[in-house]
Motif scaffolding. Structure first.
Motif, short mmCIF file in Angstrom:
data_model
loop_
_atom_site.label_atom_id
_atom_site.label_comp_id
_atom_site.label_asym_id
_atom_site.label_seq_id
_atom_site.Cartn_x
_atom_site.Cartn_y
_atom_site.Cartn_z
N LEU A 196 -16.11 18.35 39.36
CA LEU A 196 -16.86 17.75 40.46
C LEU A 196 -16.19 18.08 41.80
CD1 LEU A 196 -18.96 15.84 41.73
CD2 LEU A 196 -17.43 13.93 41.15
N ARG A 197 -17.01 18.54 42.75
CA ARG A 197 -16.47 18.86 44.07
C ARG A 197 -17.51 18.50 45.14
NH1 ARG A 197 -18.43 23.73 42.04
NH2 ARG A 197 -19.67 24.96 43.53
N VAL A 198 -17.06 18.56 46.39
CA VAL A 198 -17.90 18.19 47.53
C VAL A 198 -18.20 19.43 48.36
CG1 VAL A 198 -18.06 16.77 49.61
CG2 VAL A 198 -16.88 15.89 47.58
N GLY A 199 -19.48 19.65 48.62
CA GLY A 199 -19.86 20.77 49.46
C GLY A 199 -20.01 20.35 50.91
N VAL A 200 -20.30 21.29 51.78
CA VAL A 200 -20.57 21.10 53.21
C VAL A 200 -19.30 20.75 54.00
CG1 VAL A 200 -21.94 19.95 54.97
CG2 VAL A 200 -22.93 20.37 52.70
N LEU A 201 -18.58 19.68 53.61
CA LEU A 201 -17.36 19.31 54.35
C LEU A 201 -16.26 20.34 54.14
CD1 LEU A 201 -17.16 15.45 53.69
CD2 LEU A 201 -18.35 16.67 55.51
#
Length: 272
Positions: A196-201
């Motif tokens: 799980l990872r976070v995009g955009v930032l």
């Protein structure tokens, strides 16, 4: 020992001075002072050694301008992901500061003024729990989030809130309005929830909190109302067995299926 030894009350004079007489000086006691000024309670806790020099309680004029409060740092921590129920558990930590010389005093009688601290939540959030070191006041629902109606005196403060929100598929995107803006906005994901990872930032250096390592993403210098776009990628999905179990145990399924089954049985009995 927790018992009240004495109480007293006084009003300040034109110079702001007050005197409370007939209060015993007890070596093991604590002295709690509470002062109501302009609709805000200010307080001080002193020991007997502090009393000979007198008691000074600092008070402030009030304002209803919420821009007096700045969000220094807001951190969204993904605490867990329930892949069977497709739900994300999150905790947000907010460090804020009133750097003005006035206390923010929300006007709850006129909600249109929006003179209180507001926080946005993801779509379809449930299980909200709010904690704060601000004076105890109401937490009210506002738009797609909530507001805290506590006064905010000059100085630093903290707000913490946890909640659960759903997702579909292996990705989730939504916009997070930051109504007060933020100097720093971060998202932390523990290594145990990889990939799980976070995009955009922007990806930044990992953060270790106690014995847990977190991957970190952030955005800086966010203007009030600007907000950030959040995207969670590679969310875990339930297995076929878990999806089948969810369908079979669904109350909605049996509310639809059971009348049909009973109808068929009754029709068969009638034909027989």
């Amino acid at each position: 020992d927790g018992r009240v030894a004495a109480t007293g009350r006084a009003s300040t004079d034109e110079n702001g001075d007050f005197v409370i007489g007939d209060v015993p000086l007890l070596a093991a006691a604590q002295y709690f002072f509470s002062l109501d000024y302009a609709g805000v309670l200010y307080s001080a806790i002193l020991s007997p050694d502090d009393l000979p020099g007198g008691v000074e309680i600092e008070v402030y004029e009030t304002t209803q301008d919420v821009t007096a409060v700045q969000i220094m740092r807001q951190v969204l921590v993904i605490a867990g992901v329930d892949r069977k129920e497709r739900e994300i558990s999150a905790i947000e930590f907010v460090l804020l500061a009133n750097e003005s010389d006035r206390t923010l005093l929300p006007d709850v009688s006129n909600p249109a003024m929006m003179s209180f601290l507001r926080f946005s939540l993801p779509p379809q959030t449930h299980g909200l729990d709010v904690q704060s070191n601000l004076p105890s006041r109401e937490v009210i629902s506002v738009g797609s989030g909530f507001a805290i109606t506590s006064p905010v005196v000059p100085g630093g403060h903290s707000v913490e809130f946890s909640y659960i929100f759903p997702y579909q598929g292996d990705a989730l995107s939504y916009r997070q309005p930051l109504l007060q803006g933020a100097d720093v906005y971060q998202v932390l994901v523990p290594d145990r929830l990889a990939p799980l990872r976070v995009g955009v930032l922007e990806k930044v250096e990992p953060v270790q909190i106690q014995d847990t390592m977190y991957q970190a993403w952030e955005s800086r210098d966010i203007s009030p109302g600007e907000g950030v776009a959040l995207e969670f990628v590679e969310l875990p999905e339930p297995s076929f067995v878990e999806r089948f179990d969810t369908v079979i145990t669904s109350a909605n399924l049996w509310r639809v299926l059971l009348p049909g089954v009973l109808g068929a049985v009754l029709a068969g009995l009638l034909a027989f």
